[in-house]
Design a protein around this motif. Structure first.
Motif, PDB file in Angstrom:
ATOM      1  N   LEU A 177      90.476  39.443 137.395  1.00  0.00           N
ATOM      2  CA  LEU A 177      91.291  40.621 137.668  1.00  0.00           C
ATOM      3  C   LEU A 177      91.375  41.573 136.485  1.00  0.00           C
ATOM      4  O   LEU A 177      91.968  42.649 136.619  1.00  0.00           O
ATOM      5  N   SER A 178      90.809  41.218 135.328  1.00  0.00           N
ATOM      6  CA  SER A 178      90.835  42.089 134.152  1.00  0.00           C
ATOM      7  C   SER A 178      89.575  42.941 134.137  1.00  0.00           C
ATOM      8  O   SER A 178      88.446  42.423 134.233  1.00  0.00           O
ATOM      9  N   GLU A 179      89.780  44.223 134.026  1.00  0.00           N
ATOM     10  CA  GLU A 179      88.661  45.167 134.151  1.00  0.00           C
ATOM     11  C   GLU A 179      87.658  45.026 133.022  1.00  0.00           C
ATOM     12  O   GLU A 179      86.441  45.126 133.235  1.00  0.00           O
ATOM     13  N   HIS A 180      88.134  44.801 131.796  1.00  0.00           N
ATOM     14  CA  HIS A 180      87.245  44.814 130.642  1.00  0.00           C
ATOM     15  C   HIS A 180      86.832  43.415 130.170  1.00  0.00           C
ATOM     16  O   HIS A 180      86.119  43.295 129.174  1.00  0.00           O
ATOM     17  N   ALA A 181      87.268  42.384 130.858  1.00  0.00           N
ATOM     18  CA  ALA A 181      86.902  41.019 130.467  1.00  0.00           C
ATOM     19  C   ALA A 181      85.491  40.702 130.933  1.00  0.00           C
ATOM     20  O   ALA A 181      84.966  41.316 131.875  1.00  0.00           O
ATOM     21  N   ASP A 182      84.871  39.742 130.265  1.00  0.00           N
ATOM     22  CA  ASP A 182      83.536  39.302 130.666  1.00  0.00           C
ATOM     23  C   ASP A 182      83.599  38.584 132.007  1.00  0.00           C
ATOM     24  O   ASP A 182      84.608  37.929 132.326  1.00  0.00           O
ATOM     25  N   PRO A 183      82.564  38.688 132.825  1.00  0.00           N
ATOM     26  CA  PRO A 183      82.585  38.073 134.158  1.00  0.00           C
ATOM     27  C   PRO A 183      82.698  36.554 134.089  1.00  0.00           C
ATOM     28  O   PRO A 183      82.231  35.901 133.152  1.00  0.00           O
ATOM     29  N   VAL A 184      83.319  35.994 135.131  1.00  0.00           N
ATOM     30  CA  VAL A 184      83.433  34.543 135.252  1.00  0.00           C
ATOM     31  C   VAL A 184      82.114  33.999 135.785  1.00  0.00           C
ATOM     32  O   VAL A 184      81.612  34.457 136.819  1.00  0.00           O
ATOM     33  N   ALA A 185      81.569  33.020 135.082  1.00  0.00           N
ATOM     34  CA  ALA A 185      80.305  32.427 135.519  1.00  0.00           C
ATOM     35  C   ALA A 185      80.513  31.116 136.246  1.00  0.00           C
ATOM     36  O   ALA A 185      79.821  30.825 137.231  1.00  0.00           O
ATOM     37  N   LYS A 186      81.483  30.309 135.796  1.00  0.00           N
ATOM     38  CA  LYS A 186      81.672  28.994 136.399  1.00  0.00           C
ATOM     39  C   LYS A 186      83.038  28.456 135.985  1.00  0.00           C
ATOM     40  O   LYS A 186      83.510  28.721 134.883  1.00  0.00           O
ATOM     41  N   VAL A 187      83.656  27.706 136.885  1.00  0.00           N
ATOM     42  CA  VAL A 187      84.920  27.017 136.606  1.00  0.00           C
ATOM     43  C   VAL A 187      84.739  25.560 136.995  1.00  0.00           C
ATOM     44  O   VAL A 187      84.246  25.263 138.091  1.00  0.00           O
ATOM     45  N   THR A 188      85.125  24.642 136.115  1.00  0.00           N
ATOM     46  CA  THR A 188      84.979  23.220 136.402  1.00  0.00           C
ATOM     47  C   THR A 188      86.163  22.468 135.831  1.00  0.00           C
ATOM     48  O   THR A 188      86.774  22.885 134.841  1.00  0.00           O
ATOM     49  N   ILE A 189      86.499  21.361 136.483  1.00  0.00           N
ATOM     50  CA  ILE A 189      87.562  20.483 135.982  1.00  0.00           C
ATOM     51  C   ILE A 189      86.972  19.131 135.570  1.00  0.00           C
ATOM     52  O   ILE A 189      87.707  18.151 135.452  1.00  0.00           O
ATOM     53  N   LEU A 190      85.665  19.088 135.341  1.00  0.00           N
ATOM     54  CA  LEU A 190      85.032  17.870 134.832  1.00  0.00           C
ATOM     55  C   LEU A 190      85.199  17.831 133.313  1.00  0.00           C
ATOM     56  O   LEU A 190      84.815  18.774 132.622  1.00  0.00           O
ATOM     57  N   PRO A 191      85.779  16.776 132.764  1.00  0.00           N
ATOM     58  CA  PRO A 191      85.961  16.708 131.306  1.00  0.00           C
ATOM     59  C   PRO A 191      84.625  16.672 130.582  1.00  0.00           C
ATOM     60  O   PRO A 191      83.640  16.124 131.066  1.00  0.00           O
ATOM     61  N   ALA A 192      84.619  17.270 129.413  1.00  0.00           N
ATOM     62  CA  ALA A 192      83.427  17.259 128.560  1.00  0.00           C
ATOM     63  C   ALA A 192      83.890  17.327 127.125  1.00  0.00           C
ATOM     64  O   ALA A 192      84.596  18.265 126.731  1.00  0.00           O
ATOM     65  N   GLY A 193      83.478  16.326 126.318  1.00  0.00           N
ATOM     66  CA  GLY A 193      83.899  16.323 124.928  1.00  0.00           C
ATOM     67  C   GLY A 193      85.410  16.222 124.828  1.00  0.00           C
ATOM     68  O   GLY A 193      86.032  15.314 125.380  1.00  0.00           O
ATOM     69  N   GLN A 194      86.014  17.183 124.142  1.00  0.00           N
ATOM     70  CA  GLN A 194      87.466  17.203 123.982  1.00  0.00           C
ATOM     71  C   GLN A 194      88.159  18.110 124.993  1.00  0.00           C
ATOM     72  O   GLN A 194      89.363  18.326 124.908  1.00  0.00           O
ATOM     73  N   THR A 195      87.412  18.683 125.910  1.00  0.00           N
ATOM     74  CA  THR A 195      87.996  19.572 126.908  1.00  0.00           C
ATOM     75  C   THR A 195      88.150  18.832 128.232  1.00  0.00           C
ATOM     76  O   THR A 195      87.292  18.033 128.619  1.00  0.00           O
ATOM     77  N   LEU A 196      89.244  19.106 128.924  1.00  0.00           N
ATOM     78  CA  LEU A 196      89.473  18.515 130.235  1.00  0.00           C
ATOM     79  C   LEU A 196      88.969  19.407 131.364  1.00  0.00           C
ATOM     80  O   LEU A 196      88.818  18.945 132.493  1.00  0.00           O
ATOM     81  N   GLY A 197      88.742  20.657 131.077  1.00  0.00           N
ATOM     82  CA  GLY A 197      88.209  21.600 132.049  1.00  0.00           C
ATOM     83  C   GLY A 197      87.675  22.817 131.330  1.00  0.00           C
ATOM     84  O   GLY A 197      87.983  23.049 130.154  1.00  0.00           O
ATOM     85  N   THR A 198      86.872  23.614 132.016  1.00  0.00           N
ATOM     86  CA  THR A 198      86.213  24.741 131.363  1.00  0.00           C
ATOM     87  C   THR A 198      86.114  25.920 132.317  1.00  0.00           C
ATOM     88  O   THR A 198      85.797  25.756 133.502  1.00  0.00           O
ATOM     89  N   THR A 199      86.402  27.113 131.780  1.00  0.00           N
ATOM     90  CA  THR A 199      86.133  28.366 132.475  1.00  0.00           C
ATOM     91  C   THR A 199      85.126  29.136 131.635  1.00  0.00           C
ATOM     92  O   THR A 199      85.441  29.561 130.519  1.00  0.00           O
ATOM     93  N   GLU A 200      83.922  29.293 132.137  1.00  0.00           N
ATOM     94  CA  GLU A 200      82.855  29.938 131.381  1.00  0.00           C
ATOM     95  C   GLU A 200      82.756  31.409 131.767  1.00  0.00           C
ATOM     96  O   GLU A 200      82.732  31.752 132.950  1.00  0.00           O
ATOM     97  N   GLN A 201      82.687  32.251 130.733  1.00  0.00           N
ATOM     98  CA  GLN A 201      82.470  33.689 130.914  1.00  0.00           C
ATOM     99  C   GLN A 201      81.209  34.080 130.167  1.00  0.00           C
ATOM    100  O   GLN A 201      81.043  33.731 128.998  1.00  0.00           O
ATOM    101  N   LEU A 202      80.339  34.808 130.847  1.00  0.00           N
ATOM    102  CA  LEU A 202      79.092  35.251 130.235  1.00  0.00           C
ATOM    103  C   LEU A 202      79.029  36.769 130.281  1.00  0.00           C
ATOM    104  O   LEU A 202      79.233  37.378 131.351  1.00  0.00           O
ATOM    105  N   PRO A 203      78.758  37.432 129.161  1.00  0.00           N
ATOM    106  CA  PRO A 203      78.725  38.905 129.145  1.00  0.00           C
ATOM    107  C   PRO A 203      77.502  39.436 129.872  1.00  0.00           C
ATOM    108  O   PRO A 203      76.432  38.810 129.891  1.00  0.00           O
ATOM    109  N   LEU A 204      77.674  40.598 130.475  1.00  0.00           N
ATOM    110  CA  LEU A 204      76.538  41.258 131.121  1.00  0.00           C
ATOM    111  C   LEU A 204      75.633  41.934 130.108  1.00  0.00           C
ATOM    112  O   LEU A 204      74.426  42.027 130.301  1.00  0.00           O
TER     113      LEU A 204
END
Length: 662
Positions: free
Chosen positions: A458-485
């Motif tokens: 919903l933020s106009e100037h934020a980088d687009p959302v590429a993927k959202v996951t709740i699978l733990p990895a390393g020290q993170t329990l979930g991840t929201t990935e944003q990739l710039p255009l």
């Protein structure tokens, strides 16, 4: 950045000189004759004893001996003082026996009556031949060793360090006739740096072209860039492309525990280069010996590193430009180098090798994917877009990790999912199954990551959302990935403000759903506070503080930031104003994130349910849930493949960092 130098005298292109033939040491010439003489003497002493034939010998008891005497079978007898006796029988055989001490004169009378020739032997003779040889060897050996040592010391008197055990010899690896297999084709991208270095190689190949224009080759070329950008690889490519000898050495190999060794090795390195001129000398990690010398507080400048640096400066000034010696060096810490080393006449050119651009990342991936079978769904351009801020070494690791992922599934063909898993493995760590979380924890993570994704979408100037996951990895329990255009040079205030809101989106979702926060937002708060502090302290984006900047210390080539300055360059009142402004920015971002989450509560709940069902949701599905079109390349924006982000001087991977929980 090249500088003019004296025009060399007209000369024909010199050919590489053959190094002088190494002669054997003088002591080797007389070592063989001496060994042969010693062997001849030993054979001469031992041969007579070996030639003498020894008749068969018989051991008799004392009773048997008396019986033989009484029957007149004993011809001679030699009596030892120890009681041992030996002699010859009438049949020609030798015998041995032991005479008891009690025999006395009666035995002599008995022998005399039997006409036995009696001889009394002296005590045991001296040492054997071998013991004598060993004794003389022990006596003479140390003198021979001392003679050899003084001869070696005398030969190396002109260069004491170089004459003892070869300590002062340079450890440079010489590529003379055999070139490395690496060429410029193996170095994707970096057209500018390659053209500058190729120009140096071309000068050594055809110096007459530059001589006619009055140009001389630069004495040195310094390659500067972050770790992993391919500085050493580029140097190996120069060795593979050049038709001149290439001497490669690491900066740390000049410094040893002996005083003066570094300077001696520098002299030896440039002496070898002069023998093979025209030649290229490559010093990797030159900051190991090129660090700044002691300042005004240093009373005595006798440090071993300073001596080595002084010798390097002297050697770079000492050779004639017409000789054709060019020094290449690489470092990722240019701020620690001594200014005398960087001045024109020593390192005339400084070539910056930055992180690769989007197009260069795609080309680098193509190089590292040679020999790998790629599936039809693999688009290296898309993979490159998902790796902003990656260096060449990171991309090589990415391709290798993708191949490992394929091997785990017993496949030889790499898929797009393999590259995606490899990127997550590098950025986050090993991906675990969702069963490591309790049901209530899994739901909390889904709410948290849904908040990040919702605010980002919903933020106009934020980088687009590429993927959202709740699978733990390393020290993170979930991840929201944003990739710039697109890759940016600059970041606007609106972009940074939206970034703050996205970072606090997970906490906002927790406050809206559970009515309280949790420890899951700890990393988000740390990232948001760091970004807000930079906005106030470094970027001048605070109206209360004004257009002032207080940058942090550290090297821009080591990933940005660095340690805090040892002394605070502002007053207590300024620190209080900074704290107030940072708190204001964070509170505004949190209020905005909470408002967005509250106004789209239904979309948030649907996204949470989707995450709980599938565990991973694509960015396109997120935009479909919130009723917003997925962003595409904005009109008027630059193409996605022209510029690289200079993130180290501004913000380290602002848009590429995943939003972490826990």
């Amino acid at each position: 950045m090249s500088r003019r130098a004296d025009v060399p005298a007209p000369s024909t292109p010199s050919t590489p000189k053959t190094p002088p033939r190494q002669h054997r040491p003088a002591w080797l010439r007389w070592l063989l004759p001496v060994v042969a003489a010693i062997a001849a003497v030993a054979i001469a002493i031992l041969t007579p004893g070996l030639r003498t034939s020894t008749p068969p010998s018989t051991t008799l008891t004392y009773s048997q001996f008396l019986s033989e005497v009484d029957t007149h079978q004993v011809k001679t007898i030699v009596v030892q003082s120890s009681g041992e006796a030996s002699g010859t029988l009438n049949n020609g055989h030798d015998y041995n026996t032991v005479i008891p001490a009690q025999a006395g004169p009666a035995l002599l009378d008995r022998l005399e009556k039997a006409d036995v020739t009696v001889t009394a032997a002296l005590p045991a003779s001296g040492p054997s031949v071998w013991s004598q040889i060993l004794t003389w060897a022990v006596i003479i050996g140390p003198f021979l060793v001392l003679f050899w040592w003084f001869q070696r010391m005398g030969r190396g008197a002109a260069n004491p360090i170089g004459g003892v055990m070869g300590v002062g010899k340079s450890k440079a690896k010489v590529f003379d006739t055999e070139r490395p297999a690496t060429t410029f084709d193996d170095v994707a991208g970096y057209t500018g740096p390659k053209s500058e270095i190729t120009e140096v190689v071309d000068f050594l190949r055809a110096p007459e072209r530059y001589r006619r224009a009055g140009a001389v080759a630069p004495r040195g070329v310094l390659m500067i860039g972050p770790p992993g950008t391919g500085k050493t690889l580029l140097a190996r490519a120069v060795a593979g492309e050049a038709d001149v000898p290439f001497l490669s050495v690491a900066g740390s190999s000049f410094v040893e525990m002996f005083v003066g060794v570094g300077a001696a090795r520098v002299r030896d390195l440039f002496a070898e280069a002069r023998k093979r001129a025209p030649a290229i000398v490559f010093v990797d990690e030159i900051d190991a010996i090129g660090s700044r010398r002691g300042g005004s507080t240093a009373m005595v400048s006798n440090d071993e590193r300073e001596q080595t640096l002084n010798q390097l400066l002297s050697e770079m000034d000492g050779f004639d430009p017409a000789v054709g010696i060019v020094v290449l060096a690489a470092t990722n810490r240019p701020e620690v180098l001594d200014p005398a080393l960087l001045r024109p006449g020593r390192f005339d050119r400084q070539v910056t090798i930055p992180l690769p651009t989007l197009a260069e990342r795609a080309a680098i991936l193509a190089v590292h994917c040679r020999g790998k079978q790629l599936g039809p769904d693999v688009d290296l351009q898309v993979v490159a877009r998902g790796t902003p801020g990656f260096s060449g070494a990171d991309l090589a690791n990415l391709a290798n990790e993708a191949a490992i992922c394929a091997v785990r599934d017993d496949r030889e063909v790499l898929r797009d999912a393999d590259f995606d898993a490899a990127r997550d493995r590098i950025l986050l760590g090993r991906r675990e199954g969702s069963n490591v979380l309790l049901p209530e924890e899994k739901y909390a993570v889904a709410v948290h990551e849904s908040g990040h994704a919702l605010v980002a979408a919903l933020s106009e100037h934020a980088d687009p959302v590429a993927k959202v996951t709740i699978l733990p990895a390393g020290q993170t329990l979930g991840t929201t990935e944003q990739l710039p255009l697109v890759e940016r040079h600059l970041y606007s205030e609106s972009y940074l403000t939206d970034g703050l809101a996205v970072r606090l989106g997970g906490r906002a979702a927790e406050l809206a759903v559970f009515g309280q926060g949790s420890t899951g937002a700890a990393n988000d708060l740390a990232q948001a506070t760091e970004l807000a502090t930079k906005m106030v302290r470094e970027f001048g984006l605070s109206a209360a503080l004004g257009p002032v900047g207080y940058p942090r210390g550290g090297s821009m080539y080591l990933g940005g930031g660095g340690a805090e300055l040892s002394s605070r360059p502002f007053a207590e009142a300024t620190q209080a104003a900074i704290d107030t402004e940072v708190s204001r920015l964070l509170r505004q971002a949190e209020h905005r994130a909470v408002d967005l989450v509250e106004s789209h509560r239904d979309a948030l709940q649907r996204l949470v349910e989707l995450l709980l069902e599938h565990e991973t949701v694509d960015g396109a599905d997120v935009y479909a849930l919130v009723g917003v079109d997925a962003p595409t390349e904005r009109s008027g924006s630059a193409p996605t493949a022209i510029v690289a982000p200079r993130r180290a001087a501004l913000i380290s991977k602002i848009s590429a960092e995943p939003r972490e929980r826990g």
